[in-house]
Enzyme design. Structure first.
Site, PDB file in Angstrom:
ATOM      1  N   TYR A  13      -1.361  -0.698  10.824  1.00 12.22           N
ATOM      2  CA  TYR A  13      -1.490  -0.971   9.381  1.00 12.22           C
ATOM      3  C   TYR A  13      -0.199  -0.534   8.681  1.00 12.22           C
ATOM      4  O   TYR A  13       0.362  -1.281   7.868  1.00 12.22           O
ATOM      5  CB  TYR A  13      -2.706  -0.223   8.818  1.00 12.22           C
TER       6      TYR A  13
ATOM      7  N   SER B 204       0.858  -1.194   0.000  1.00 10.66           N
ATOM      8  CA  SER B 204       0.000   0.000   0.000  1.00 10.66           C
ATOM      9  C   SER B 204       0.885   1.231   0.000  1.00 10.66           C
ATOM     10  O   SER B 204       2.063   1.163   0.354  1.00 10.66           O
ATOM     11  CB  SER B 204      -0.855  -0.008   1.280  1.00 10.66           C
TER      12      SER B 204
HETATM   13  P1  NDP Z   1     -11.195  -6.102   0.465  1.00  6.10           P
HETATM   14  O1  NDP Z   1     -11.621  -5.972   1.895  1.00  6.10           O
HETATM   15  O2  NDP Z   1     -12.203  -5.963  -0.610  1.00  6.10           O
HETATM   16  O3  NDP Z   1     -10.451  -7.494   0.271  1.00  6.10           O
HETATM   17  C1  NDP Z   1      -9.691  -8.112   1.280  1.00  6.10           C
HETATM   18  C2  NDP Z   1      -9.572  -9.575   0.948  1.00  6.10           C
HETATM   19  O4  NDP Z   1      -8.748 -10.221   1.925  1.00  6.10           O
HETATM   20  C3  NDP Z   1     -10.925 -10.291   0.967  1.00  6.10           C
HETATM   21  O5  NDP Z   1     -11.008 -11.114  -0.167  1.00  6.10           O
HETATM   22  C4  NDP Z   1     -10.864 -11.124   2.232  1.00  6.10           C
HETATM   23  O6  NDP Z   1     -11.609 -12.317   2.050  1.00  6.10           O
HETATM   24  C5  NDP Z   1      -9.368 -11.427   2.312  1.00  6.10           C
HETATM   25  N1  NDP Z   1      -8.958 -11.821   3.643  1.00  6.10           N
HETATM   26  C6  NDP Z   1      -9.003 -11.089   4.782  1.00  6.10           C
HETATM   27  N2  NDP Z   1      -8.590 -11.821   5.816  1.00  6.10           N
HETATM   28  C7  NDP Z   1      -8.265 -13.050   5.325  1.00  6.10           C
HETATM   29  C8  NDP Z   1      -7.791 -14.251   5.903  1.00  6.10           C
HETATM   30  N3  NDP Z   1      -7.552 -14.348   7.220  1.00  6.10           N
HETATM   31  N4  NDP Z   1      -7.572 -15.308   5.122  1.00  6.10           N
HETATM   32  C9  NDP Z   1      -7.832 -15.240   3.785  1.00  6.10           C
HETATM   33  N5  NDP Z   1      -8.271 -14.128   3.172  1.00  6.10           N
HETATM   34  C10 NDP Z   1      -8.491 -13.050   3.948  1.00  6.10           C
HETATM   35  O7  NDP Z   1     -10.040  -5.035   0.300  1.00  6.10           O
HETATM   36  P2  NDP Z   1      -9.013  -4.702  -0.900  1.00  6.10           P
HETATM   37  O8  NDP Z   1      -9.323  -5.441  -2.107  1.00  6.10           O
HETATM   38  O9  NDP Z   1      -8.917  -3.245  -0.939  1.00  6.10           O
HETATM   39  O10 NDP Z   1      -7.674  -5.237  -0.233  1.00  6.10           O
HETATM   40  C11 NDP Z   1      -6.746  -6.071  -0.884  1.00  6.10           C
HETATM   41  C12 NDP Z   1      -5.348  -5.651  -0.508  1.00  6.10           C
HETATM   42  O11 NDP Z   1      -5.101  -4.355  -1.028  1.00  6.10           O
HETATM   43  C13 NDP Z   1      -5.092  -5.562   0.998  1.00  6.10           C
HETATM   44  O12 NDP Z   1      -3.843  -6.137   1.292  1.00  6.10           O
HETATM   45  C14 NDP Z   1      -5.068  -4.070   1.249  1.00  6.10           C
HETATM   46  O13 NDP Z   1      -4.283  -3.741   2.368  1.00  6.10           O
HETATM   47  C15 NDP Z   1      -4.477  -3.567  -0.039  1.00  6.10           C
HETATM   48  N6  NDP Z   1      -4.723  -2.164  -0.356  1.00  6.10           N
HETATM   49  C16 NDP Z   1      -5.994  -1.683  -0.505  1.00  6.10           C
HETATM   50  C17 NDP Z   1      -6.197  -0.340  -0.759  1.00  6.10           C
HETATM   51  C18 NDP Z   1      -7.567   0.251  -0.869  1.00  6.10           C
HETATM   52  O14 NDP Z   1      -7.676   1.494  -0.872  1.00  6.10           O
HETATM   53  N7  NDP Z   1      -8.621  -0.532  -0.960  1.00  6.10           N
HETATM   54  C19 NDP Z   1      -5.064   0.586  -0.929  1.00  6.10           C
HETATM   55  C20 NDP Z   1      -3.796  -0.032  -0.780  1.00  6.10           C
HETATM   56  C21 NDP Z   1      -3.640  -1.345  -0.504  1.00  6.10           C
HETATM   57  P3  NDP Z   1     -12.482 -13.060   3.165  1.00  6.10           P
HETATM   58  O15 NDP Z   1     -13.060 -12.014   4.060  1.00  6.10           O
HETATM   59  O16 NDP Z   1     -13.505 -13.783   2.335  1.00  6.10           O
HETATM   60  O17 NDP Z   1     -11.518 -13.993   3.832  1.00  6.10           O
END
Ligand code: NDP
Length: 250
Positions: free
Chosen positions: A162, A149
């Site tokens: 974070y 990020s």
């Molecule tokens: P979402 O919340 O849409 O996606 C997060 C994903 O992580 C979900 O698919 C969730 O699936 C999965 N997840 C969370 N915990 C677990 C776990 N214990 N085991 C397996 N899967 C897990 O957010 P984003 O798509 O935005 O996030 C994706 C990445 O991008 C993250 O690492 C985030 O930090 C990063 N990011 C996002 C930004 C933004 O502005 N959105 C900016 C910069 C970075 P489930 O709950 O089904 O397990």
């Protein structure tokens, strides 16, 4: 005509929503067979069906990657089913904001467990297969993309743990990149600015009102789009770090 990733197998963590789901779609569009890993199996099954409907190949793998056994099993299941692994996208993540003073340490532990330990578990389990893929083709290169990020480059008040996890991901990625460079496993970090996903939804009303909503009202957020581009580059080109921002985000 064969697509750029025909014959390859990719595993995407956090594929049940947001950046991970869209990345899985793009990798499948480029010809990769995709293993979709997350906890919400219903979401994974829906996306699997969508990819298959579009003539791709996908497998839903329910796993909590913060549990080492489950993370290892997800990698194992993928390789047993498809015979190889060429691309690992470590995307699963959790962002819980708030002051350090008076914080609930369980929130910190949850973030560290997913953002750091989960990424380590999948990486460790995948590495033997990625090294083999880099030696044997079809591209003679393999990929690890760690989704960090802008919070891995810049720190702000209320983002403390974070920030800690994402700065850690950046450091680990660069170290592993150097370790594996001459074995043609490309290790790169993607550092998005704000993306319109479910990431913010786990925060409480105060954080929404004071931090997230004012920001989101001011900025046009990104849509997930860049990861497939990182892995479709020619073998001699590696993107070590990609910092991609909404144009108007300072
Ligand atoms: P979402 O919340 O849409 O996606 C997060 C994903 O992580 C979900 O698919 C969730 O699936 C999965 N997840 C969370 N915990 C677990 C776990 N214990 N085991 C397996 N899967 C897990 O957010 P984003 O798509 O935005 O996030 C994706 C990445 O991008 C993250 O690492 C985030 O930090 C990063 N990011 C996002 C930004 C933004 O502005 N959105 C900016 C910069 C970075 P489930 O709950 O089904 O397990």
């Amino acid at each position: 005509m064969a697509s750029k990733l025909t014959g390859t197998v990719a595993l995407v963590t956090g594929a049940s929503s947001g950046i991970g789901a869209d990345t899985a779609r793009q990798l499948a569009d480029q010809g990769a067979t995709v293993a979709l890993v997350a906890r919400r199996k219903d979401r994974l099954q829906t996306l699997t069906a969508e990819i298959i409907e579009a003539a791709g190949t996908a497998l839903a793998v329910e796993a909590d990657i913060s549990d080492r056994d489950q993370a290892e099993a997800a990698v194992r299941q993928t390789v047993e089913r498809f015979g190889r692994l060429d691309i690992l996208v470590n995307n699963a993540g959790l962002m819980l904001l708030g002051p350090v003073v008076g914080a609930d340490p369980q929130e910190w532990e949850r973030m560290i467990a997913v953002n750091v330990q989960g990424l380590l578990h999948t990486t460790h389990a995948a590495l033997p297969h990625l090294l083999k893929a880099a030696e044997e083709g079809p591209r003679r290169v393999a990929d690890i993309i760690n989704v960090s990020s802008i919070a891995g480059r810049k720190a702000w008040a209320n983002y403390g743990v974070y920030n800690l996890t994402k700065f850690g991901v950046n450091g680990f990625t660069e170290s592993l990149r150097q370790e594996l460079a001459d074995r043609h496993v490309r290790v790169g970090v993607l550092e998005p600015g704000a993306v319109d996903t479910e990431l913010n939804s786990h925060n409480n009303d105060t954080i929404h009102a004071e931090i997230l909503d004012p920001f989101n009202e001011q900025h046009e957020r990104l849509v997930p789009a860049d990861i497939a581009d990182m892995v479709t580059r020619p073998r001699h080109t590696a993107i070590a770090e990609l910092w991609v921002m909404p144009t108007d985000q300072a």
